[in-house]
Motif scaffolding. Structure first.
Motif, PDB file in Angstrom:
ATOM      1  N   GLU B 166       0.916  -1.444  -0.202  1.00  0.00           N
ATOM      2  CA  GLU B 166      -0.027  -0.131   0.003  1.00  0.00           C
ATOM      3  C   GLU B 166       0.546   0.375   0.169  1.00  0.00           C
ATOM      4  O   GLU B 166       2.082   1.214   0.393  1.00  0.00           O
ATOM      5  CB  GLU B 166      -1.096  -0.415   1.260  1.00  0.00           C
ATOM      6  CG  GLU B 166      -2.194   1.076   0.880  1.00  0.00           C
ATOM      7  CD  GLU B 166      -2.894   1.857   0.553  1.00  0.00           C
ATOM      8  OE1 GLU B 166      -2.812   1.041  -0.966  1.00  0.00           O
ATOM      9  OE2 GLU B 166      -4.396   1.607   0.381  1.00  0.00           O
ATOM     10  N   ARG B 181      -5.903   2.862  -1.666  1.00  0.00           N
ATOM     11  CA  ARG B 181      -7.424   2.109  -1.681  1.00  0.00           C
ATOM     12  C   ARG B 181      -7.976   2.033  -0.429  1.00  0.00           C
ATOM     13  O   ARG B 181      -8.450   1.017  -0.649  1.00  0.00           O
ATOM     14  CB  ARG B 181      -6.878   0.966  -3.133  1.00  0.00           C
ATOM     15  CG  ARG B 181      -6.290  -0.123  -1.988  1.00  0.00           C
ATOM     16  CD  ARG B 181      -6.058  -1.132  -3.047  1.00  0.00           C
ATOM     17  NE  ARG B 181      -5.281  -2.129  -2.721  1.00  0.00           N
ATOM     18  CZ  ARG B 181      -3.652  -2.613  -1.910  1.00  0.00           C
ATOM     19  NH1 ARG B 181      -3.260  -1.706  -2.375  1.00  0.00           N
ATOM     20  NH2 ARG B 181      -4.133  -4.572  -1.634  1.00  0.00           N
ATOM     21  N   SER B 182      -7.368   2.688   0.005  1.00  0.00           N
ATOM     22  CA  SER B 182      -7.865   2.681   1.564  1.00  0.00           C
ATOM     23  C   SER B 182      -8.224   3.179   2.560  1.00  0.00           C
ATOM     24  O   SER B 182      -7.050   4.965   2.141  1.00  0.00           O
ATOM     25  CB  SER B 182      -6.804   1.064   2.747  1.00  0.00           C
ATOM     26  OG  SER B 182      -5.555   1.613   2.677  1.00  0.00           O
ATOM     27  N   ASN B 183      -8.578   3.616   3.691  1.00  0.00           N
ATOM     28  CA  ASN B 183      -8.639   4.391   4.934  1.00  0.00           C
ATOM     29  C   ASN B 183      -7.692   4.258   6.093  1.00  0.00           C
ATOM     30  O   ASN B 183      -7.201   2.461   6.728  1.00  0.00           O
ATOM     31  CB  ASN B 183      -9.971   4.529   5.683  1.00  0.00           C
ATOM     32  CG  ASN B 183     -10.333   5.488   4.653  1.00  0.00           C
ATOM     33  OD1 ASN B 183     -12.014   4.696   4.305  1.00  0.00           O
ATOM     34  ND2 ASN B 183     -10.528   6.663   4.623  1.00  0.00           N
ATOM     35  N   GLY B 204     -14.236   5.412   3.573  1.00  0.00           N
ATOM     36  CA  GLY B 204     -15.064   4.443   3.101  1.00  0.00           C
ATOM     37  C   GLY B 204     -16.032   3.034   3.753  1.00  0.00           C
ATOM     38  O   GLY B 204     -16.298   4.711   5.086  1.00  0.00           O
ATOM     39  N   ARG B 207     -14.397   2.663   7.105  1.00  0.00           N
ATOM     40  CA  ARG B 207     -13.721   3.477   8.386  1.00  0.00           C
ATOM     41  C   ARG B 207     -15.480   3.625   8.729  1.00  0.00           C
ATOM     42  O   ARG B 207     -15.380   3.563  10.789  1.00  0.00           O
ATOM     43  CB  ARG B 207     -13.980   4.490   7.107  1.00  0.00           C
ATOM     44  CG  ARG B 207     -13.698   5.898   8.534  1.00  0.00           C
ATOM     45  CD  ARG B 207     -13.189   7.029   7.783  1.00  0.00           C
ATOM     46  NE  ARG B 207     -12.479   8.581   8.160  1.00  0.00           N
ATOM     47  CZ  ARG B 207     -13.440   9.552   8.407  1.00  0.00           C
ATOM     48  NH1 ARG B 207     -15.014   9.193   8.372  1.00  0.00           N
ATOM     49  NH2 ARG B 207     -12.888  10.282   9.076  1.00  0.00           N
ATOM     50  N   MET B 239      -4.559  -0.156   8.078  1.00  0.00           N
ATOM     51  CA  MET B 239      -5.641   0.250   6.873  1.00  0.00           C
ATOM     52  C   MET B 239      -6.744  -1.037   6.733  1.00  0.00           C
ATOM     53  O   MET B 239      -6.314  -1.615   7.194  1.00  0.00           O
ATOM     54  CB  MET B 239      -4.657  -0.051   5.862  1.00  0.00           C
ATOM     55  CG  MET B 239      -4.081  -1.675   5.219  1.00  0.00           C
ATOM     56  SD  MET B 239      -3.333  -1.458   3.393  1.00  0.00           S
ATOM     57  CE  MET B 239      -4.733  -1.431   2.474  1.00  0.00           C
ATOM     58  N   THR B 240      -7.567  -0.131   5.884  1.00  0.00           N
ATOM     59  CA  THR B 240      -9.810  -0.576   6.244  1.00  0.00           C
ATOM     60  C   THR B 240     -10.142  -0.509   4.473  1.00  0.00           C
ATOM     61  O   THR B 240      -9.481   0.462   3.768  1.00  0.00           O
ATOM     62  CB  THR B 240     -10.168   0.164   7.013  1.00  0.00           C
ATOM     63  OG1 THR B 240     -10.594   0.863   6.547  1.00  0.00           O
ATOM     64  CG2 THR B 240      -9.915  -0.680   8.366  1.00  0.00           C
ATOM     65  N   ASN B 241     -10.119  -1.503   4.557  1.00  0.00           N
ATOM     66  CA  ASN B 241     -11.030  -0.715   2.925  1.00  0.00           C
ATOM     67  C   ASN B 241     -12.191  -2.571   2.609  1.00  0.00           C
ATOM     68  O   ASN B 241     -12.361  -3.410   4.179  1.00  0.00           O
ATOM     69  CB  ASN B 241     -10.530  -1.086   1.756  1.00  0.00           C
ATOM     70  CG  ASN B 241     -10.461  -2.299   1.101  1.00  0.00           C
ATOM     71  OD1 ASN B 241     -10.627  -3.340   1.041  1.00  0.00           O
ATOM     72  ND2 ASN B 241      -9.286  -2.026   0.236  1.00  0.00           N
ATOM     73  N   SER B 242     -13.458  -1.916   2.094  1.00  0.00           N
ATOM     74  CA  SER B 242     -14.716  -2.922   1.909  1.00  0.00           C
ATOM     75  C   SER B 242     -13.329  -4.583   1.869  1.00  0.00           C
ATOM     76  O   SER B 242     -15.026  -5.374   2.331  1.00  0.00           O
ATOM     77  CB  SER B 242     -15.925  -2.956   1.046  1.00  0.00           C
ATOM     78  OG  SER B 242     -16.629  -1.626   2.513  1.00  0.00           O
ATOM     79  N   TRP B 247      -6.514  -4.591   7.272  1.00  0.00           N
ATOM     80  CA  TRP B 247      -4.936  -4.731   7.499  1.00  0.00           C
ATOM     81  C   TRP B 247      -3.727  -4.518   8.137  1.00  0.00           C
ATOM     82  O   TRP B 247      -4.088  -2.971   8.211  1.00  0.00           O
ATOM     83  CB  TRP B 247      -4.632  -4.352   5.925  1.00  0.00           C
ATOM     84  CG  TRP B 247      -4.275  -5.803   4.906  1.00  0.00           C
ATOM     85  CD1 TRP B 247      -4.947  -7.037   4.554  1.00  0.00           C
ATOM     86  CD2 TRP B 247      -4.426  -6.186   3.717  1.00  0.00           C
ATOM     87  NE1 TRP B 247      -5.180  -8.115   4.211  1.00  0.00           N
ATOM     88  CE2 TRP B 247      -5.050  -7.247   2.701  1.00  0.00           C
ATOM     89  CE3 TRP B 247      -4.127  -5.020   2.756  1.00  0.00           C
ATOM     90  CZ2 TRP B 247      -4.665  -7.247   2.056  1.00  0.00           C
ATOM     91  CZ3 TRP B 247      -3.460  -5.704   1.374  1.00  0.00           C
ATOM     92  CH2 TRP B 247      -4.300  -6.793   0.849  1.00  0.00           C
TER      93      TRP B 247
END
Lengths: 277, 277
Positions: B166, B181-183, B204, B207, B239-242, B247
Motif C-alpha cells: 500500500e 485504496r484504503s482508510n 470508505g 471507516r 488500513m481498511t477497505n471493504s 490489514w
C-alpha cells in the motif's frame, strides 16, 4: 490484476472493455478538442504534439505511429463534416482492476460533434462571465494537462448562473486559473498577462499560439500569478480556446469593459484562425 | 449541447454512447466496491446508501427505484460467482458535449471481478507500505466522495515501489489522507485516530463501520488532522477497505511495528466481516 468477469450497463450485459476501462473508472487519459472548419482541421500537428506531451506526463506513450493512426482516424471519422468539433482522446489500456497502471499503451478515441454555433456578437462585442464559487485544487503533478479528470469543471458550471457565457475559476489559494473551458488573458498598460498554470489549470493550444504571436507583434506577454483584482483592474480581458479563438470579456460580475479593446483587436486581426476574419 | 455525430475507438466506428459519455470524458460519477463472499454481498444496503449520498454531492439522483435496479442487476451480474469484487458505478447521463450537466439522472454500471487472493499473512502479520511522493490536492467540494476522478491515485501507485502492498498519501499541506485504496487508522495510548477527510480523501464504508464499532467496544476514536509524524509515532497502524476489512501495517518506510497490536486485534475479532474470522 484481473479483467472484469462481466460488465452490465443499465440492466444489460455488455462486452467487457467496450464500456468501462480506465477512462471511465479513473479518468486515466488525455484529450484535445480540435476545430474543423471549411474542411480543414486547424492546428492539427500542434494539437497532436500537445496530446503527446500531456500523455507523457501521465506515462502514456503516444509515438509517431499512434499519432499517425489518430490523425487518419480523425480524418475518416470527421470526413463527412466540413465543420465540426473533434475530440481526440488517449485512454490508458485496461489491464484489470486496480490503480497501478499495467501498461503505457493507450486506446484511441475520436468523437465528432457538430460545431457549436454562437452569435457573431460573441466575437465582436464579447461575452459575459461570472467568478465561480468553486475553487480549483492545486495539484502541480496534473497542472497544465488536458486530462480526463474534469469533475471540478463540471461542478463549476453546475453552480454557475445560466446567463453567463463563461465562468472564471480561482484556485484554493485565490489565484486566477482561467475560464472553465478557456484560457484567460488580461491587458494592463499595453502588457499582456496570463496565469502561469504551474499549480492547476489547462494549457490550451491557443495560449501557446498567443505566446508566440504577442512578441512577434511587439506585445509583451507575462505568465505570472494573477489575482481577481488584477483581472478586475485590467484594461482589457479576453478568453481563448481552439474552437472559438478569442472572445473579449465585456462583463465579469459587476465590472464592465468596452470591447474589443485595442490590444485584443490587434491579436484577433493577426491570429491565423477562422474566426479572426 | 449536441450528441456526438460519430465516435471511433481504435479505428472502428462504435455506437454513440456505448463507449464515451460523461464517465470517460469527465469522470462525472461515483462508485463503490463491494465484497461478495460465500454467495453474500457484504453490507449491501449500507453501500447503496453511501453511493446515493456521494451521488447527491455531485447533483446526481439515486432514488429508491435506482437503488433497487442496481441491487437487482448486481445480484444477476454476479450470480454465477460465490466470491467476487463487485464495482457499482453511477455515471451522469450524456446530453452532449460540454461541462454543464444537462441532467441529474445516471446510467448504472455493474462490473464483476474475481476476488483478489492475498496471502493469509496480510491479515495475521500485516503488510508493508511506503509514503507516496505524490501529494494529494485539497478540494473540499469533492472530499470524502468515491468519485471517478482518480488520476491522483493512479499517479501515486505509478510512482510507488513495487514491493509494498500500500501507499500512504499525504495532501499538499502535509496532512495524512490515508492509503491509496484504503482508510488509515492509528492507535496511540489506546486511542484510535483517523484523518477527518474534510479536504480530500475517500470515506470508505469500513471507516464508518469502525466509527460505530470502536465506541461500542469502549475504544475512543478521534477524527482529526494527522501528520506523518503522528503515524510514525503511533503504537499501532492499520488500513481498511471493504474488500479486505483490516490489514495491520507492519512497516512504513523504515518504521516497523509488531503486528497485530492489541487494539487492532480486538477490532478484527469483533468486526462483522468475512476476514475477521
Amino acid at each position: 490484476v484481473s479483467a472484469a468477469l462481466t460488465w452490465w450497463c443499465n440492466g444489460r450485459a455488455t462486452a467487457d472493455g467496450s464500456v468501462g476501462g480506465r477512462g471511465l473508472q479513473y479518468g486515466d487519459g488525455v484529450f484535445r478538442t480540435l476545430l474543423k472548419f471549411g474542411g480543414v482541421v486547424v492546428d492539427e500537428a500542434a494539437q497532436l504534439q500537445k496530446l503527446q506531451r500531456d500523455a507523457a506526463r501521465l506515462g502514456i506513450v503516444c509515438d509517431a505511429a499512434q499519432r499517425a493512426a489518430l490523425a487518419a482516424e480523425m480524418h475518416e471519422a470527421a470526413g463527412a463534416h466540413r465543420d465540426a468539433a473533434v475530440k481526440l482522446m488517449l485512454v490508458r489500456v485496461d489491464k484489470g482492476r486496480g490503480y497501478p497502471p499495467g501498461s503505457d499503451a493507450a486506446d484511441r478515441h475520436v468523437a465528432v460533434y457538430p460545431l457549436p454555433r454562437y452569435p457573431a456578437t460573441h466575437w465582436s462585442q464579447g461575452v459575459t462571465a461570472a467568478v465561480s464559487t468553486l475553487r480549483v485544487a492545486r495539484q502541480p503533478v496534473l497542472a497544465g494537462i488536458k486530462h480526463l479528470n474534469r469533475l471540478e469543471q463540471v461542478m463549476a458550471y453546475r453552480a454557475a448562473p445560466p446567463e453567463v457565457e463563461e465562468v472564471v475559476l480561482l484556485d484554493t489559494g485565490g489565484a486566477v486559473v482561467g475560464g472553465g473551458r478557456s484560457n484567460l488573458f488580461c491587458v494592463r498598460e499595453g502588457v499582456l498577462h496570463t496565469p502561469e498554470l504551474s499549480n492547476c489549470g489547462v494549457r490550451g493550444l491557443m495560449r501557446d499560439t498567443l505566446q508566440a504571436l504577442a512578441p512577434a507583434l511587439g506585445i509583451e506577454l507575462r505568465c505570472r500569478d494573477l489575482s481577481l483584482q488584477d483581472v478586475e483592474e485590467a484594461d482589457e480581458v479576453f478568453m481563448t480556446n481552439s474552437l472559438i479563438g478569442i472572445w473579449p470579456i465585456r462583463m465579469l460580475g459587476t465590472r464592465r469593459w468596452a470591447t474589443p479593446g485595442p490590444v485584443t483587436a490587434r491579436l484577433v486581426q493577426r491570429l491565423a484562425h477562422p474566426w479572426s476574419g
